[in-house]
Design an enzyme around this catalytic site. Sequence first.
Site, PDB file in Angstrom:
ATOM      1  NE  ARG A 229      -4.185  -1.530  -0.020  1.00 54.22           N
ATOM      2  CZ  ARG A 229      -4.191  -2.540  -0.862  1.00 54.22           C
ATOM      3  NH1 ARG A 229      -3.146  -2.747  -1.646  1.00 54.22           N
ATOM      4  NH2 ARG A 229      -5.234  -3.349  -0.928  1.00 54.22           N
ATOM      5  CD  GLU A 258       4.306  12.718  -3.434  1.00 50.83           C
ATOM      6  OE1 GLU A 258       3.855  12.129  -2.437  1.00 50.83           O
ATOM      7  OE2 GLU A 258       3.587  13.245  -4.307  1.00 50.83           O
ATOM      8  CG  HIS A 270      -2.075  -0.668  -8.501  1.00 50.37           C
ATOM      9  ND1 HIS A 270      -3.356  -0.340  -8.154  1.00 50.37           N
ATOM     10  CD2 HIS A 270      -1.678  -1.596  -7.581  1.00 50.37           C
ATOM     11  CE1 HIS A 270      -3.730  -1.014  -7.092  1.00 50.37           C
ATOM     12  NE2 HIS A 270      -2.730  -1.792  -6.715  1.00 50.37           N
TER      13      HIS A 270
END
Length: 381
Positions: A229, A258, A270
Amino acid sequence: MYNILTLNKISKAGLSRLGDNYNVADSVENPDAVLVRSASMHDMELPSSLLAIARAGAGVNNIPLDKCTEQGIVVFNTPGANANAVKELVLSALFLSSRKIVEGIEWAKTLKDNADAAKLVEKGKSQFVGPEIKGKTLGVIGLGAIGILVANAAVSLGMNVLGYDPFISVDAAWGLSPKVKHVVSLNDIFENSDYITLHVPLTPETKGVIGKENIAKMKDGVRILNFARGDLADNEAVLTAVADGKIAKYITDFAAPELLDVENVIVTPHLGASTPESEDNCAKMAADEIKDYLENGNIKNSVTLPAVSMVRGTGTRICVIHKNVPNMISAVTTALAGANIENMQSKSRKEYAYTILDVTGDFDVAAIEAIDGVIKVRVIK
């Protein structure tokens, strides 16, 4: 006929397991259950007909769990169904974090159409040198379905592996290689690991576990992999440590502005469970969970209620979702005084509990529904 609402494209390998008495579509009225992957349900109006939601994947951040629990909607996930897919990506990240493979590939592209490319490659390859992983120490935080596969694979690759999980299950412990050293403190991971990989859920306790304080405990040049996560890591602290050289490489499957296009940070889009095999496995497990709950009232792999499963007996099955309070079972059985209880199972999970009863004879459902603390009652013939 059961109505199943799909909020994402669900693999046919899973949907085919439901059978002819299921109406499955991406637009149905009065759904009995929802099959979902990544679609957010937080702003969705949950219909009164809804009995269950199955997430074809492990994470359930896209589902309003508190609202579902209050309304007696069982939420399932599919733990372990995508474990091998994630494991393989994590293993690739181990190599990417050590050897400057991505950087080397990008540099080689700049030599396109250069007649001296072969010579330039030989001269320039030294800037992409990186260490082998064999003999190095990998710290695995979280020894669930994915963490165990990663730990065992790393042992096979010749790594020294430390594993941390204060909540490891008996079944998981049996599956863990005896060569994995199970440590009892996160500090043992931080202080001794050359590589650290995260495989824990996001909770208030785990949020930002890779932060300034814990990074300071790590070896200089540590390499960190986050395929669990995004918020397990404090991105600001990570970027500071990367810039200082404290972290040699940070690889994550969770994009944040960032983190993009930063030296020694690799972001994959992902991809953890993005394999056809994983999608099939997740869909199959989700469909099986929904089918068994709707037809038999059995619960397995729920993130909101305890696992309760009972072989169907004679008579009628009554399923009761209720608060975990004293005298509840007594109140339910008293309400069934006119019937014969053939079999019963009841388990609790924190504030809530689930009870299944197989009964014969006459009974009044309204009498059970009227009990203070009862959330939902289902009768399955």
